[in-house]
Write a protein that holds these residues in place. Structure first.
Motif, short mmCIF file in Angstrom:
data_model
loop_
_atom_site.label_atom_id
_atom_site.label_comp_id
_atom_site.label_asym_id
_atom_site.label_seq_id
_atom_site.Cartn_x
_atom_site.Cartn_y
_atom_site.Cartn_z
N THR A 1 4.43 1.79 -4.71
CA THR A 1 4.43 0.92 -5.88
C THR A 1 4.12 1.80 -7.13
OG1 THR A 1 2.18 0.46 -5.65
CG2 THR A 1 3.71 -1.10 -4.86
N LEU A 2 4.89 1.28 -8.36
CA LEU A 2 4.74 1.89 -9.70
C LEU A 2 3.68 1.29 -10.51
CD1 LEU A 2 8.09 3.02 -10.16
CD2 LEU A 2 6.24 4.46 -9.41
N GLN A 3 2.74 2.15 -11.42
CA GLN A 3 1.97 1.49 -12.37
C GLN A 3 0.69 0.42 -11.71
OE1 GLN A 3 2.80 4.14 -14.26
NE2 GLN A 3 1.86 2.61 -15.76
N LEU B 1 10.75 -3.96 -17.44
CA LEU B 1 10.11 -3.39 -16.38
C LEU B 1 10.62 -1.99 -15.98
CD1 LEU B 1 8.27 -6.00 -14.24
CD2 LEU B 1 7.06 -4.37 -15.92
N LEU B 2 11.91 -2.02 -15.64
CA LEU B 2 12.67 -0.96 -15.37
C LEU B 2 12.82 0.20 -16.30
CD1 LEU B 2 14.12 -0.36 -12.75
CD2 LEU B 2 16.30 -0.83 -13.84
N MET C 1 -1.34 -0.17 -16.40
CA MET C 1 -1.63 -0.14 -15.17
C MET C 1 -2.07 -1.68 -14.77
SD MET C 1 -1.00 2.87 -13.76
CE MET C 1 -2.04 3.06 -12.43
N LEU C 2 -1.67 -1.98 -13.45
CA LEU C 2 -1.99 -3.31 -12.80
C LEU C 2 -3.57 -3.23 -12.41
CD1 LEU C 2 1.24 -4.85 -11.06
CD2 LEU C 2 0.12 -5.45 -13.15
N PRO C 3 -4.11 -3.95 -12.60
CA PRO C 3 -5.71 -4.11 -11.89
C PRO C 3 -5.91 -3.69 -10.70
CG PRO C 3 -5.40 -5.82 -13.60
CD PRO C 3 -4.19 -5.16 -13.32
N MET D 1 7.71 -7.37 -8.60
CA MET D 1 7.41 -6.01 -8.39
C MET D 1 8.10 -4.67 -8.64
SD MET D 1 6.53 -6.57 -4.11
CE MET D 1 8.16 -7.12 -3.49
N LEU D 2 7.41 -3.90 -8.92
CA LEU D 2 8.16 -2.53 -9.65
C LEU D 2 7.91 -1.29 -8.52
CD1 LEU D 2 9.43 -0.93 -11.80
CD2 LEU D 2 7.17 -0.53 -12.77
N LEU D 3 8.87 -0.81 -7.94
CA LEU D 3 9.03 -0.03 -6.93
C LEU D 3 9.76 1.24 -7.22
CD1 LEU D 3 9.63 -2.80 -4.16
CD2 LEU D 3 7.23 -2.14 -4.74
#
Length: 236
Positions: free
Chosen positions: A55-57, A195-196, A203-205, A216-218
């Motif tokens: 996962t990213l960020q 997002l892309l 950053m997500l918590p 989802m960012l992958l």
């Protein structure tokens, strides 16, 4: 007279067998065409490759695995499999004990049928060589005994980069939230490019995997597929 009758019966049987064999050849060739087409519209992870996922960020780093699989006889076409760790199960765990393509425990398993692939009309998205794929969710019982389709759809947007020297392919991908309906709605792709394409994302918590819009960012990394061999699907 009996010999002539027997000979005629044998001739008829040979004709029937030849006809069935010809139909089988046609059917197999048509199957290969379907598989090649399905491969072309799914995210470009190849035929039998396993791509590592992260996962990213996200403050809680989650790992996983992505591949195309032909789940015979439950699904007539390859399904896009996505495994990703459940953030609630991996918080504070040792990264060396965590999953990848070899350790899929504590992961959520998503399966999708690829419906279509389309090139964006937005100028920026087009210049960046981004692509969209529409997906329909599948569900599976334990050990894939029963694979069933659902009327739940997602949109995947991705950017692929090949390292020709290392023969490595990386894919940055956003997958939208699931939407229930009678058919895929192109509006599910709205906002994914935000997002892309952003390099300054927050950053997500801790313990979170989904962005506020449910996507989802992958990041996927794997061996560059060999596009010359289309018959590997038949070995699944």
């Amino acid at each position: 007279m009996d010999r002539y009758i027997i000979a005629n019966i044998i001739s008829i049987l040979l004709i029937i067998i030849s006809s069935v064999a010809a139909e089988s050849i046609i059917s197999e060739e048509e199957t290969r065409k379907i598989l090649r087409f399905q491969r072309s519209i799914c995210p470009p992870v190849g035929q039998m490759n396993e791509f590592e996922l992260t996962t990213l960020q996200t403050t809680t780093k989650m790992f996983g695995c992505v591949y195309l699989g032909l789940d015979k006889p439950s699904s007539p076409v390859p399904l896009f499999h996505l495994w990703v760790e459940d953030p609630q199960l991996v918080v504070d765990k040792n990264i060396d004990m965590r999953g990848s393509c070899r350790r899929t425990h504590q992961m959520d398993h998503f399966m999708f049928k690829c419906l279509s692939r389309f090139i964006p009309t937005d100028e920026v998205e087009y210049k960046n060589n981004w692509s969209y794929t529409s997906l329909q969710e599948y569900t599976a019982a334990d050990q894939y005994e029963n694979v069933t389709t659902r009327k739940v759809y997602r949109c995947a947007m991705y950017h692929m980069v090949n390292d020709l020297e290392m023969e490595i392919r990386s894919i940055r991908m956003v997958i939208s939230k699931p939407v229930t309906g009678e058919q895929f709605d192109i509006r599910q792709c709205d906002g994914l490019s935000a997002l892309l394409g952003r390099e300054d994302l927050p950053m997500l918590p801790k313990g979170m995997r989904y962005w506020p819009d449910g996507s989802m960012l992958l990041f996927l990394l794997g061996k560059e597929p060999d596009s010359r061999n289309f018959n590997q699907y038949m070995d699944y």
